[in-house]
Structure formats: C-alpha cells, structure tokens
Design a protein around this motif. Structure first.
Motif: not given
Lengths: 354, 272
Positions: A35-41, A235-239
């Motif tokens: 499982l990945t927690l994904l996000g900007p800083s 917007d965050f996943i890919g352009e």
C-alpha cells in the motif's frame, strides 16, 4: 473485511499546535498488500506512517493492529519495522551488526542470528558485505542494508518512508523493481510513503492519495489513474487538462464552449462539474475535422512523444501529447473520445485543497 | 597554491609560542644550572620517590575529578541536547556563565563558602552540628576542580549529542530497543568522541593546576603544579622545574595515547 485487515486507522487526527496535519483519517490496510501513501509534501503521509510506527502520537483517533488498539504502545513493542528516508544506519557498526541489531536485542542465538543475517544479505543482493563499514557503501547499498535491517525481524508490517528519494533515477527504478520482488518473496504488508506518483503506480497494490491531511482517493493504480475522483487526484497522478464544465444530462456534458458525448450517467442534470482529460488521450486532427480548434503555442520534445500546448478560442490552454510533431503557430483540431472524458462533481471542499 | 603565504602567520605563531618555549624547557631540563653542560641529573631528581608521590597524587586527583565531571556532565549534556529549543539556549548560557567570571574569583568564592566560619558551617551550626574541616582537604581541591572544569566536559559531549542524527534513536526503538538499550547501544557509543574530548579537556588543566590546590588545599598542599611553580618562582631553579615539566608532559602523553587507543573511531585523539 475486518479480519483480513492488519491495520485499521480510525478517525486518526493529528494537530501540531493549531495546525491540523491529519484530519480524521480512516483507512483499512489488508494483510500482505503493498500500500502506498501518495501525496505532495505536507499532505500528512509521513505523519500517518510515523503514527503507525509509534514515533508520533495521534491527537485523537486510534491505530488498530490485528484489531487491538496500539495507539499508546511505544515503538519498540510494535510488530512493525521502518525503513527510514535517510537510512538511519548505525555508523559505529558494520553491515552485519546493523542488520543483526534487532535480533541482538531479542537475544537470538548466535548461529541463528548469523544464518538469518546472511539470508537477508542474500535477499538484498549484498552477499559478502557483512564486514564492511556502512560509510563505505554507496547510497543504494546503504538503502538495501536499511531494508535488510528492518526485514530480518520478520515484521508483519514494513513501513517505508520515501526510502528511494535520495537515489538517482536509474538506481531508483532498479530499487522499485527490487522492492516489489522482496515484498512478494517475504509476503508481508508494505506501507510505502512517496510523493512520486510514478513510483506509486509501479509498485503498489493499493494507492492512497492524500492531500491537506485527508484521503482523496483509495484504489488500485489503474483506477486511480483512469478514474480520478477529483481534480486534485487527476492533477497529481499524471498530467491532466482540468476545466470547468456542466453536466447537461446523462452521457452529455458541456465544456470549452460546446457539448460532448461522454459515458457518465447518474451524476445529475444541469450541474457544474469538473472535466479531466489526459494529454495522451487528446487526438490531434486537421482543423476541419476537430471538435475544437486551437493554435499550437509550445512544443517540447519528451523522448517518446512531443508535448504541445494548444490555445483554444475559449481561452483554455490544452496540454496534448502526440508522437507526431505539429509546429508552433499552426492551427490544429482537437478530438476527445467519450471514454476519455472524466466527469467529476465539483466540490468546493476539494477545490480548496488543490 | 599562490595563497600559501596565508599560513605563514600560523607558522610564526606556532614557532614563537609553541616550539621555542618547548625547546627552552627541554634545554633547561637537560642542562646544569647556569651552564650549557648536558646532564640527566634533573630528570633523575624529578623521578625520585618524593616527586613521584606528588605526581601520583596529582594524577589521581585529576583522574577522580575527571570521572566526577563525566558522571555529572554526561547527564547534563543529555538534558541540554534533548530539551526543547526554547529552554536549550538558556540552559547552555547558564552552563557557561561561570566561565565568564574570573577563575580566581570563583575559587575564592568557594573558600568563603567552605571556611571554618563560612556559609556552610554557619548553616550547620544552626542544626547544632560542630563546624567541619572543609577547606584545605582533598575534597575541597576536588570540588574546586570539578566546579571549574565541568563545562569543559559538558560542552564537547553536548555538541556531539546535538549533531547525532535523531532518526538513529527512532531506528533503535523501531528495532525493539527500549530507552535504556538505545542509550547503551547507540547514543553512548556514538557520543564517545565527545566523552574523550571532554576527559582530555578536564584532565589536562586538572593535573597541572596549582591555583586550585593552593587556595582550596592550603599553603602546605602540594600537587605537581605547585611543585613546578615553586621551583620557578620561589626557589628559582628553572632547570629542575623544567625537568619536572618534561617528566609530567611525557607521562600525560603516554596516558592520553593509552586513552585514545580505546577510541576505535580515532576521534578521541583530536586534541593530541
């Protein structure tokens, strides 16, 4: 469902002084998944991981491990191990001693310890490195020692805090594949934190997209990429091209000054929505054949394709990708298939977070 | 490369204030008073039992005060390094403020505290306890050394602890180590360079001091520093005084070399 889950986060909230870092996070993590927690800083992903590890205490909410509340349990009693962003290898110990640290504390017999450390060295492709000083290793090797040091304890859950961010691109790609291989070999649950969407898409079984202390979307990599739930995820996943529109009725949506056929049903009628179109889904045709027409403003060569910025009459700048180059200044037509139009109900809440 | 002349002032400084004085001391130590004749007599006299006993006493006192500084200073350094940033600077200032006061003044202050009619005995007399002989004892000299040199132990340990990567402790905890085990296996071994530096910085001045022993130990109290001072200033025998200095210097170098052998990282010898 509950019994399959190894970790449940219940209404997890974390505040630093008056700043809310995590806002009522609810998440169930299944056994043996990646499982990945994904996000900007600053989105709260690392804080979530640190709360699971026990380095931080949640302001409110619970961490359930196998159904048991471990919110107040100190880190050294938890059945999880962490791979730190900057490795955090003990500089006064050699590779063997580093990996054996956890076993030494558990007073594992010498010969069993030796066997298990050797096994780990083999798993991370560092056979024969046991006697080396950690400073003498490269960044990638140090990272693998850190992984071995955590895995040798056979944790039920391995936490990884951006472990590859210090490595260069090529090494990072190699390690991504290797991590996935290791996870499948040892078969334990991996919780991985990253801000790199490509990394997340490559390795994960499940991706949790976070922003502003909240979970934006949970899903398989394909779902997250193909069916983003809101403009932030898109917007965050890919352009993405994200533009305002209006749902006219089922399977018909209006944006960029005209109506398009889409596949979405049941959203409602005459409602403001956000439209997402991936740049690789835009088909460039001659101006007469296009649903929309625009003028190419910029062309960038990206290796496998060209990336073009196209201004349309309504003032929107489209990002499009194509293997064929259209020179700047030329007029082109834009076609978008019904399947490629992602319609999302507009929520000001989410917009505010973007 | 063309900027080499920039190091000349340093070379000149070293020559004038380190090499030349050292050479002079050696010169005096190995010559007969008032002549240029070579002799080993001064060194032999310095190695005589009377002086060896004084030297042993000095080394012993210095070692005890170094150990006491370590026992008191390490926890203080830990507190400094782990407390909140808000309080840290204040605590550091409090630690070093005594160093801003004159060394003699501080020692005189202890004299008035420890005197027969000093503050401590006055307080004790309220409880009908007969006045104690506090001043002019080994204890008073030790107290003076520990009090004066404690910051030299705290600061190097503090700076090493400050520079230590916090995530190492998290890693230790993560791998199953409780607070004590983390300290024993990670914090302490990694702070050893600071401990060695602190020990050198306390031991050196403690073993050579003559002011603390004079003031708190009394006129008859003799440490090796007092003997050397006496030879130079009271008796005027520079040759024997130099011989004693050389003898002590060699002894210190040997003990420091032994100490740094125990320091695997090789940082403990940084003051050598």
């Amino acid at each position: 469902m509950q019994d399959q889950c190894i970790i449940n986060l219940v209404n997890l909230t974390k505040q630093f002084e008056d700043h809310t870092v995590l806002d009522k996070i609810n998440l169930s993590i299944r056994r043996n998944e990646f499982l990945t927690l994904l996000g900007p800083s600053g989105c709260g992903k690392t804080t979530t991981l640190r709360i699971i590890a026990g380095f931080e205490q949640a302001t409110s909410g619970q961490v359930l491990f196998d159904g048991e509340d471990i919110s107040k349990m100190p880190p050294y009693k938890r059945r999880v191990n962490t791979v730190f962003q900057k490795h955090a290898l003990f500089p006064h110990m050699n590779v063997f001693e580093n990996i054996a640290f956890g076993l030494t504390i558990k007073k594992t017999p010498k010969d069993e310890m030796r066997r298990r450390v050797e096994e780990m060295l083999k798993l991370v492709n560092l056979e024969g490195f046991g006697e080396r000083a950690v400073e003498s290793l490269s960044g990638g090797q140090q990272q693998r020692v850190a992984i071995a040091r955590a895995l040798v304890n056979e944790p039920e859950v391995l936490l990884l805090d951006e472990p590859l961010s210090a490595l260069d691109l090529k090494l990072r790609k190699g390690m991504q594949v290797e991590l996935k291989r290791i996870q499948q070999r040892v078969g334990s649950t991996f919780i991985y934190v990253t801000h790199d969407q490509e990394e997340a898409l490559t390795m994960s079984d499940t991706i949790v997209v976070m922003n502003g202390g909240r979970i934006q979307q949970i899903g398989r990599p394909e779902d997250i990429y193909n069916e983003p739930k809101n403009p932030f995820v898109a917007d965050f996943i890919g352009e993405s091209n994200i533009l305002p529109g209006r749902m006219v009725r089922d399977e018909l949506v209006e944006f960029a000054g005209r109506e398009f056929v889409c596949v979405d049903r049941g959203i409602g009628e005459d409602l403001p929505v956000d439209i997402v179109v991936r740049p690789e889904d835009i088909v460039l045709v001659s101006p007469e054949q296009g649903m929309l027409t625009g003028v190419v403003r910029e062309v960038t060569f990206k290796g496998v394709h060209y990336e073009m910025v196209i201004d349309t009459a309504d003032g929107f700048s489209w990002l499009a990708q194509s293997t064929a180059m259209t020179p700047a200044g030329q007029e082109v037509g834009i076609n978008i298939g019904p399947n490629e139009i992602h319609v999302m109900l507009r929520s000001d809440d989410v917009r505010g977070a973007v | 490369m063309e900027r080499r002349w920039l190091v000349y002032p340093y070379h000149i400084w070293m020559l004038l204030f380190t090499v030349v004085p050292l050479a002079l001391i050696f010169y005096f130590a190995f010559t007969v008073k008032g002549t240029y004749a070579f002799t080993l007599e001064n060194i032999q006299q310095a190695a005589s039992p009377v002086y060896l006993k004084v030297l042993w006493h000095s080394v012993w006192l210095a070692a005890v005060s170094t150990f006491a500084c370590f026992i008191i200073g390490y926890p203080m350094a830990m507190i400094l390094a782990t407390c909140r940033v808000k309080y840290r600077n204040m605590l550091v200032v409090i630690t070093i403020i005594p160093m801003w006061m004159n060394f003699l003044l501080r020692t005189y202050a202890w004299m008035t505290l420890l005197e027969k009619k000093g503050l401590i005995n006055t307080v004790l007399s309220f409880f009908n306890i007969a006045p104690l002989q506090l001043l002019y004892t080994d204890g008073a000299v030790l107290l003076g050394m520990v009090y004066n040199f404690l910051p030299f132990m705290i600061l190097p340990i503090y700076s090493v602890l400050m520079k230590m990567d916090r995530s190492l402790l998290e890693a230790a905890g993560d791998l199953g180590a409780d607070a004590w085990t983390s300290f024993r296996r990670v914090t302490f071994p990694l702070s050893l360079p600071g401990v060695y530096a602190g020990m050198l910085m306390v031991f050196m001045p403690a073993v050579t001091t003559f002011v603390i022993s004079r003031l708190l130990g009394g006129g008859q109290y003799m440490l090796i520093g007092n003997v050397i001072e006496q030879q130079f200033l009271a008796i005027g025998d520079w040759n024997f005084g130099s011989a004693l200095s050389v003898f002590m210097m060699i002894l210190i170098i040997i003990s420091m070399a032994l100490l740094s052998r125990y320091n695997k990282n090789g940082n403990g010898g940084m003051l050598l």
